[in-house]
Scaffold this active site. Sequence first.
Site, PDB file in Angstrom:
ATOM      1  N   GLU A 105     -50.352 -17.005  33.272  1.00  9.64           N
ATOM      2  CA  GLU A 105     -49.205 -17.588  32.245  1.00  9.64           C
ATOM      3  C   GLU A 105     -47.952 -16.681  32.311  1.00  9.64           C
ATOM      4  OE1 GLU A 105     -51.832 -18.417  28.998  1.00  9.64           O
ATOM      5  OE2 GLU A 105     -52.936 -20.085  30.334  1.00  9.64           O
ATOM      6  N   HIS A 141     -51.509 -11.677  32.964  1.00 10.51           N
ATOM      7  CA  HIS A 141     -52.251 -13.075  32.981  1.00 10.51           C
ATOM      8  C   HIS A 141     -51.378 -13.921  33.832  1.00 10.51           C
ATOM      9  CE1 HIS A 141     -53.516 -16.928  31.423  1.00 10.51           C
ATOM     10  NE2 HIS A 141     -54.555 -16.241  30.899  1.00 10.51           N
ATOM     11  N   TRP A 146     -56.317 -15.420  22.670  1.00  7.95           N
ATOM     12  CA  TRP A 146     -56.204 -16.476  21.649  1.00  7.95           C
ATOM     13  C   TRP A 146     -54.959 -17.280  22.413  1.00  7.95           C
ATOM     14  CZ3 TRP A 146     -56.750 -14.449  16.110  1.00  7.95           C
ATOM     15  CH2 TRP A 146     -57.796 -14.403  15.856  1.00  7.95           C
ATOM     16  N   LYS A 147     -53.959 -16.445  23.323  1.00 13.15           N
ATOM     17  CA  LYS A 147     -52.883 -16.892  23.751  1.00 13.15           C
ATOM     18  C   LYS A 147     -51.641 -17.008  22.632  1.00 13.15           C
ATOM     19  CE  LYS A 147     -55.106 -18.875  27.772  1.00 13.15           C
ATOM     20  NZ  LYS A 147     -55.142 -19.677  28.840  1.00 13.15           N
ATOM     21  N   GLU A 163     -59.236 -15.058  37.251  1.00 21.58           N
ATOM     22  CA  GLU A 163     -59.061 -16.345  36.759  1.00 21.58           C
ATOM     23  C   GLU A 163     -58.666 -17.197  37.606  1.00 21.58           C
ATOM     24  OE1 GLU A 163     -58.894 -15.629  31.908  1.00 21.58           O
ATOM     25  OE2 GLU A 163     -56.973 -15.834  32.892  1.00 21.58           O
ATOM     26  N   GLY A 221     -57.935 -23.826  31.244  1.00 20.34           N
ATOM     27  CA  GLY A 221     -57.447 -24.923  30.505  1.00 20.34           C
ATOM     28  C   GLY A 221     -57.385 -26.169  30.834  1.00 20.34           C
ATOM     29  N   SER A 268     -62.032 -21.784  31.708  1.00 22.93           N
ATOM     30  CA  SER A 268     -62.839 -23.053  31.188  1.00 22.93           C
ATOM     31  C   SER A 268     -64.179 -22.734  31.180  1.00 22.93           C
ATOM     32  CB  SER A 268     -62.800 -24.308  31.851  1.00 22.93           C
ATOM     33  OG  SER A 268     -61.230 -24.884  31.985  1.00 22.93           O
ATOM     34  N   GLY A 321     -60.237 -18.440  26.940  1.00 26.63           N
ATOM     35  CA  GLY A 321     -59.245 -19.277  26.313  1.00 26.63           C
ATOM     36  C   GLY A 321     -59.521 -20.101  25.097  1.00 26.63           C
ATOM     37  N   GLY A 322     -59.541 -21.361  25.340  1.00 23.08           N
ATOM     38  CA  GLY A 322     -59.600 -22.341  24.491  1.00 23.08           C
ATOM     39  C   GLY A 322     -60.803 -22.276  23.589  1.00 23.08           C
TER      40      GLY A 322
HETATM   41  O1  G3P Z   1     -57.365 -15.762  29.691  1.00 25.98           O
HETATM   42  C1  G3P Z   1     -58.071 -17.039  29.518  1.00 25.98           C
HETATM   43  C2  G3P Z   1     -57.672 -18.166  30.224  1.00 25.98           C
HETATM   44  O2  G3P Z   1     -56.722 -18.156  30.800  1.00 25.98           O
HETATM   45  C3  G3P Z   1     -58.643 -19.081  30.344  1.00 25.98           C
HETATM   46  O3  G3P Z   1     -58.447 -20.144  29.521  1.00 25.98           O
HETATM   47  O4  G3P Z   1     -58.606 -22.117  28.027  1.00 25.98           O
HETATM   48  O5  G3P Z   1     -59.445 -22.121  30.338  1.00 25.98           O
HETATM   49  O6  G3P Z   1     -60.673 -20.695  28.669  1.00 25.98           O
HETATM   50  P1  G3P Z   1     -59.399 -21.432  29.020  1.00 25.98           P
END
Ligand code: G3P
Length: 249
Positions: free
Chosen positions: A96, A94, A10-11, A166, A172, A212, A233-234
Amino acid sequence: MRKKIVAGNWKMNKTPSEAVELVNMLKPLCANEDVDVVFCVPAIDIIPAMEAAKGSNIAIGAENMYYEESGAYTGEISPAMLVDAGVKYVVLGHSERREYFAETNETVNKKMLKAFEHGITPIMCCGETLEQREQGVTMDFIRQQVKVGFLNVTADQAKTAVIAYEPIWAIGTGKTATTEQAQEVCAEIRKCIAEIYDDATAAAIRIQYGGSVNAKTAPDLFAQADIDGGLVGGASLKADFGQIVNYNK
Ligand code: G3P
């Protein structure tokens, strides 16, 4: 046969009351006995989310934790705090956290060792930047992340771990890696685990793809030989997450 694992990250999204709403909305959509389902949520949402998820197949995970047991570390969450709250999984390293909070392969390794010591399953993230991919150093960079991340981790512990590949350029951005790109790196990570440990450990460890992932891309990605699910994520904040969990239906 490895069981698939689909985790939402969920960040820094959702207040405690919003977390309860989201869990209640997703609960009926996430039933799939073929898949382990995890919601990794902000620390303050862990307890309300866990209450809301009671009686479902959803496990609640954390997005980070510190590697010390307790003490003067203002703002940090200890492994024992997570265990006491009922947490079974924690996302570590992660990109981030590496970018904004100066986490390194070494600090990730310390957290990995603590997570195992406390019986929490780490979801260890790795992945290259676009620049590294273009320079052709993706595999070397990820191998180093994995090697240092797993330093002093025993084979028995490693068998229970989850690695999330990732690529930073896919996070994202709406730019999912192709199934071939994702499979190629996940296979290389498994090979690296076989080199550090043995074939049995490599065959047991679960490797997710993240970046993504959405309801359209999940089925092909998760069908790859070395991809055992996703870190999302999203799309984990929407009803789409239910479709991703049910990618095989
Ligand atoms: O940890 C999940 C992630 O960093 C991917 O994010 O929004 O691209 O699915 P998202």
